[in-house]
Write a protein that holds these residues in place. Structure first.
Motif, PDB file in Angstrom:
ATOM      1  N   UNK A 225       0.873  -1.167   0.000  1.00 49.88           N
ATOM      2  CA  UNK A 225       0.000   0.000   0.000  1.00 49.88           C
ATOM      3  C   UNK A 225       0.904   1.209   0.000  1.00 49.88           C
ATOM      4  N   UNK A 226       0.419   2.323  -0.497  1.00 49.42           N
ATOM      5  CA  UNK A 226       1.239   3.533  -0.499  1.00 49.42           C
ATOM      6  C   UNK A 226       1.561   3.926   0.930  1.00 49.42           C
TER       7      UNK A 226
ATOM      8  N   UNK B 119      11.597  -3.904  -3.094  1.00 48.85           N
ATOM      9  CA  UNK B 119      10.195  -3.600  -3.392  1.00 48.85           C
ATOM     10  C   UNK B 119       9.929  -2.098  -3.342  1.00 48.85           C
ATOM     11  N   UNK B 120       8.965  -1.660  -4.143  1.00 49.15           N
ATOM     12  CA  UNK B 120       8.628  -0.239  -4.199  1.00 49.15           C
ATOM     13  C   UNK B 120       7.118  -0.074  -4.161  1.00 49.15           C
TER      14      UNK B 120
ATOM     15  N   UNK C 280       1.140   1.252  -7.388  1.00 47.27           N
ATOM     16  CA  UNK C 280       0.797   2.157  -8.480  1.00 47.27           C
ATOM     17  C   UNK C 280       1.840   2.032  -9.576  1.00 47.27           C
ATOM     18  N   UNK C 281       1.390   2.007 -10.820  1.00 50.15           N
ATOM     19  CA  UNK C 281       2.281   2.034 -11.978  1.00 50.15           C
ATOM     20  C   UNK C 281       2.012   3.314 -12.765  1.00 50.15           C
ATOM     21  N   UNK C 282       3.063   4.034 -13.097  1.00 49.15           N
ATOM     22  CA  UNK C 282       2.944   5.236 -13.914  1.00 49.15           C
ATOM     23  C   UNK C 282       3.750   4.992 -15.182  1.00 49.15           C
ATOM     24  N   UNK C 283       3.043   4.865 -16.309  1.00 53.62           N
ATOM     25  CA  UNK C 283       3.680   4.528 -17.578  1.00 53.62           C
ATOM     26  C   UNK C 283       3.546   5.701 -18.525  1.00 53.62           C
ATOM     27  N   UNK C 284       4.634   6.026 -19.230  1.00 55.41           N
ATOM     28  CA  UNK C 284       4.640   7.177 -20.138  1.00 55.41           C
ATOM     29  C   UNK C 284       5.160   6.758 -21.500  1.00 55.41           C
TER      30      UNK C 284
ATOM     31  N   UNK D 136      -3.499  -3.841  -6.757  1.00 52.65           N
ATOM     32  CA  UNK D 136      -2.816  -2.763  -7.451  1.00 52.65           C
ATOM     33  C   UNK D 136      -3.794  -1.666  -7.811  1.00 52.65           C
ATOM     34  N   UNK D 137      -3.334  -0.440  -7.750  1.00 50.71           N
ATOM     35  CA  UNK D 137      -4.117   0.667  -8.269  1.00 50.71           C
ATOM     36  C   UNK D 137      -3.447   1.141  -9.554  1.00 50.71           C
TER      37      UNK D 137
END
Length: 701
Positions: free
Chosen positions: A8-9, A109-110, A154-158, A205-206
């Motif tokens: 969790x965050x 882990x992140x 959370x995954x942030x993809x660009x 996952x979010x």
């Protein structure tokens, strides 16, 4: 796959924060710079970030600013120049280097994983090879492996905007993420109640997706199923397409959505007459297009007949007269209607639907002299039926094409203006396709060990050529044949040019493809693969591309100059066609691998009808040859012979297939040759008949 609890965050209190440094506060108050060249993060609450394809770190700075703090645990970029910059600006942060070589089980882990993966194969400025074929943008596959193991919150993809274009790859990104999220549910396994599944989703996952109105179509894979909390191996076929709504839900408050029935229908295709993976995906795309359109009309997939027929009318207008990109050719429209008709009949039989949008009329068709009554979907559009559609090469054009592949001019002399490579390989594979009728996937993945043994003496009879069942269309076993000359040419290539290419080759398949499958003690039926005796028939196309021969190099028949497997035959044939058309013959058509298969069909049928093989069989019989093949060629119906060679399920299929080629010419020529031989048609008679049409445009009355 890691089985540690999901993240969790969380704030930096859960992780050691870097030592405080003198810094100037930014507007966000979270990201600070000790010097203009050194990046650091204040010891303020925030997530732990892992950065893949880091580059200059801009995406990571944006994430930290958005969360008001946090720290970067590690970065990953193998470029030496970028690595030097990261070392200077992110001191103390480990650089994991090449994503393809990372053991993710050993990575810290992140909470958030960022990935601005390469855009060269996606951008409009490049060749747009795409994520699945491009070597650079294909790094997305390695990022997904890291997501599976690390399970970030959370995954942030660009990437560039072209990712959202047709074939850009957004479907692949969304599909892979959906696959990760629903892996433990066994992809439609329906474990637990609806509320329990939603709770598990929030725990896993979010994911923040790029807004999209399209449904998500992704591939099912059993990889890592042991960590899905299942009691046994999933029974869903590997590579099966799965459709899911863009919100990644399969139910509404416990009520299953239409995608549940659609996916069940797709899963049952292998036992309902659709064994080929290409069929599954074609049908899945048809259903996706229909369901997306119904959603825009607020009509349910299993709505009332009245509403479905209204929607079908609007769909016909959209596909036939709507925006240009949305329009279908008549053949495409009819294919879609056929697939939807099969689906709705299944859905009604299984109790999912109470109505369908189609009406049918009775019709009579004749196949192989047999009258058959069948129902015709009235939604299908009529199309013109030309006498013939030429999709094959005449013999002189086929010879010209093979010579061009060898670097020769049409007259057989050297083409001094052409400096190509791998000329012998290219010509041999084309000859093989012309002589056997193999499909692209079949001759591309044929192993050198599967080449039939060359007879001790030349023969006029064709030589049996078993086609590996694991690479045939639909997994249908068949044996075609090959001429002695084409087989001899292939054996010369294996002994000379190919042997030189693979000698001492250091080629190895990429790790993301699954790593090498090392072969030892190979023979015509199989070999020892990574220490286990395995038959060649058991190997899929993807596994065949990973085979490494005992002395190095690929085991495929066609190889590159470095000994690796060569698979891009479409490009080779297209470039050669263009060269022939530009330099020698303006009428020369674009040659595709399947056009060579059509050419084989026409040439074979012409010889069967003309009696060539029968005469050859009798000659061989008189001299003590293969009695079984002699009887087969002498007695069998030409259509039945061609059916067996092409692997069709019935003579009706072969007859329909030939009707789309120029079979009338074949029978006419055979008739005329027989008539000339019997004295029934002479040259003067034929010339007189031809004169009737010579000046028809200039006739005067």
């Amino acid at each position: 796959m890691s089985t540690r609890p999901r993240h969790t965050l969380r704030g930096s209190g859960h992780h050691p924060a870097p030592a405080p440094v003198a810094a100037v506060s930014t507007a966000a108050g979270a990201v600070r710079a000790a010097t203009p060249h050194v990046l650091s993060v204040a010891a303020s609450p925030g997530p732990v970030v892992g950065s893949a394809c880091t580059g200059y770190g801009g995406l990571d700075l944006g994430v930290l600013a958005a969360f008001g703090g946090g720290r970067i645990a590690w970065c990953a970029d193998p470029d030496p120049h970028i690595a030097a910059i990261l070392t200077a600006r992110m001191p103390g942060i480990p650089n994991l280097g090449d994503l393809r070589a990372i053991d993710w089980t050993r990575v810290e882990p992140v909470d958030v994983l960022t990935a601005g993966f390469p855009c060269q194969d996606i951008s409009a400025a490049g060749r747009r090879a795409g994520i699945e074929k491009g070597a650079r943008s294909g790094l997305w596959t390695d990022i997904v492996v890291g997501i599976r193991v690390l399970r970030p919150a959370l995954c942030v993809v660009e990437n560039v905007a072209a990712l959202r274009w047709k074939n850009g790859g957004l479907h692949k990104v969304l599909g892979d993420l959906a696959e990760v999220v629903f892996a433990f549910l066994s992809c439609l396994g329906w474990v637990g109640s609806g509320s329990a599944r939603r709770g598990l989703w929030r725990a896993v996952m979010r994911v923040v997706f790029v807004p999209s109105t399209a449904m998500i179509l992704f591939t099912f894979s059993r990889q890592g199923w042991e960590s899905w909390d299942m009691t046994g191996r999933p029974v869903i076929r590997e590579g099966m397409p799965v459709l899911v709504d863009e919100d990644l839900l399969f139910d509404d408050g416990g009520t299953p959505r239409a995608t549940v029935a659609v996916n069940r229908w797709l899963r049952e295709l292998p036992i309902n007459g659709g064994p080929a993976a290409s069929t599954w995906w074609n049908y899945a795309r048809v259903l996706r297009a229909w369901m997306e359109f119904l959603a825009t009309c607020a009509v349910g997939v299993f709505g009332s007949r009245e509403r479905l027929r209204q929607a079908l009318g609007a769909y016909a207008e959209h596909r036939c007269a709507g925006p240009l990109p949305a329009r279908f050719a008549v053949s495409t429209w009819n294919q879609h209607m056929s697939v939807l008709s099969v689906f709705y009949r299944w859905a009604r039989a299984e109790g999912h639907a109470t109505a369908e949008p189609f009406s049918y009329r009775n019709a009579v068709a004749v196949f192989d002299g047999v009258m058959v009554r069948r129902q015709v979907n009235t939604a299908a559009r009529r199309r013109a039926k030309p006498h013939t559609t030429i999709k094959y090469l005449e013999s002189d054009f086929a010879d010209m094409f093979v010579r061009a592949l060898r670097g020769l001019a049409p007259d057989g002399t050297a083409d001094t203006g052409f400096r190509g490579r791998n000329l012998a390989r290219n010509a041999v594979i084309a000859e093989l396709a012309l002589a056997t009728g193999l499909r692209l996937a079949e001759f591309t993945h044929l192993l050198v060990y599967e080449l039939p043994v060359l007879p001790a003496a030349p023969t006029e009879l064709p030589i049996p050529f078993p086609v590996p069942v694991s690479i045939t269309k639909g997994g249908i076993a068949r044996t075609t044949w090959i001429s002695y000359s084409a087989l001899a040419s292939a054996h010369r290539y294996v002994g000379l040019e190919r042997a030189a290419d693979v000698e001492g080759s250091s080629w190895r398949p990429a790790a993301r493809a699954g790593g090498p499958l090392r072969v030892s003690r190979p023979d015509a039926r199989g070999g020892w693969i990574n220490g286990v005796r395995t038959g060649w028939d058991a190997l899929s196309a993807a596994e065949r591309r990973r085979l490494v021969a005992p002395d190095g190099g690929s085991c495929l028949l066609g190889v590159r100059a470095d000994g690796g497997p060569f698979t891009d035959w479409n490009t080779v044939f297209t470039r050669t066609s263009n060269r022939v058309r530009a330099r020698w013959e303006p009428r020369f058509p674009a040659v595709t691998p399947h056009r060579l298969r059509h050419t084989f069909s026409m040439a074979t049928m012409e010889r069967l009808v003309g009696g060539y093989y029968q005469q050859a069989a009798q000659l061989v019989a008189d001299t003590g040859g293969d009695a079984a093949l002699t009887l087969y060629l002498s007695k069998a119906d030409p259509l039945a012979v061609l059916r067996d060679l092409l692997g069709h399920s019935s003579v009706r299929t072969t007859e329909h297939y030939l009707s789309r080629l120029d079979m009338t010419r074949v029978y006419r020529d055979a008739y005329e040759r027989a008539g000339m031989a019997a004295g029934l048609v002479d040259a003067d008679t034929r010339a007189e008949a031809d004169d009737e049409f010579a000046d028809e445009d200039g006739d005067e009355f």
